[in-house]
Design an enzyme around this catalytic site. Structure first.
Site, PDB file in Angstrom:
ATOM      1  CD  GLU A   8      -7.307  -0.710  -4.518  1.00 36.64           C
ATOM      2  OE1 GLU A   8      -6.659  -1.991  -4.140  1.00 36.64           O
ATOM      3  OE2 GLU A   8      -7.109   0.366  -4.574  1.00 36.64           O
ATOM      4  CG  MET A  19      -1.890  -1.345   1.634  1.00 37.30           C
ATOM      5  SD  MET A  19      -2.603  -1.298   3.305  1.00 37.30           S
ATOM      6  CE  MET A  19      -3.908  -0.193   2.719  1.00 37.30           C
TER       7      MET A  19
END
Ligand SMILES: [Zn+2]
Length: 230
Positions: free
Chosen positions: A87, A11
């Site tokens: 994603e 992330m």
């Protein structure tokens, strides 16, 4: 020849920013693409980056069949040169296989972006399948940093301020405080992941007189309280 490329990282490493840049670059060359995402932090049908840029996107549900979707659009006369798939760690294995088939049989480039491992340091099924099938796996150059300054390679889940290593694989952060508690994520280097030492825990340790002299780099897990010698 078209390619299936998986851009991976932790992330905070700028994946979505790169996805947007990639779309811009290909669009500037006259190519036409579609953007897909799943559970973006900004909501459904949007791809957003932490730097503040965002664009509309098609939301990937578990029942989406990429092959049927793209064949359907092409049959209806829509030109498609490439797909941006953000994603992608949340996609199913079947969906990743459909993407590979689109590359091979329709000559459409697929640029997938995702984090490889979850908060337990285990691969997401979608990322695992991408690593297995991609023509190229590219680890992003912009490195996320742990609070200690080292390269962050793990994504820790923090539940109500405490790091946890068990639970459901997919819980989107910063949502629903109250019944399930506040879920946040923090990128950590491996050694601080292994010691469950988030920035908050490190700060608490630093200001606690009991553990003040203890050296983060030599402490075992769990940290033992320092006892004063007589
Ligand atoms: Zn660290």
């Amino acid at each position: 020849m078209a390619e299936l490329v998986f851009f991976s990282g932790t992330m905070d490493c700028g994946k979505s920013t790169l996805a947007l840049q990639m779309d811009h670059n290909h669009g500037a060359r006259g190519r036409v693409g579609l953007i897909f995402t799943k559970m973006d932090r900004a909501g459904t049908n949007v791809l957003s980056s932490r730097l503040g840029l965002s664009t509309g996107a098609l939301e990937v549900g578990d029942d989406l069949d990429f092959w049927e979707e793209i064949v359907g659009r092409a049959t209806a006369g829509t030109r498609i040169d490439y797909l941006i798939c953000d994603e992608a760690q949340f996609y199913t294995c079947d969906q990743v296989e459909q993407l590979a088939r689109i590359v091979d049989e329709m000559d459409v480039d697929v640029f997938a972006f995702g984090i490889t491992a979850d908060f337990r340091t285990e691969l997401f099924p979608g990322s695992k399948r991408l690593i297995e099938l991609a023509d190229r796996v590219q680890v992003l150059q912009v490195e996320a940093l742990c609070w200690c300054g080292r390269r962050a390679t793990t994504n820790a889940r923090v539940l109500d301020g405490v790091m946890v290593v068990e639970g459901e694989q997919v819980v989107v952060g910063d949502t629903k405080p109250g019944t399930t508690g506040l879920v946040e994520y923090e990128v950590l280097c491996r050694r601080h992941y292994m010691r469950r030492m988030t920035s908050h825990a490190a700060k608490a340790a630093a200001i606690s007189p009991e553990v003040l002299p203890f050296d983060l780099d030599v402490c075992p897990l769990p940290p033992l309280p320092i006892t004063q010698a007589d």
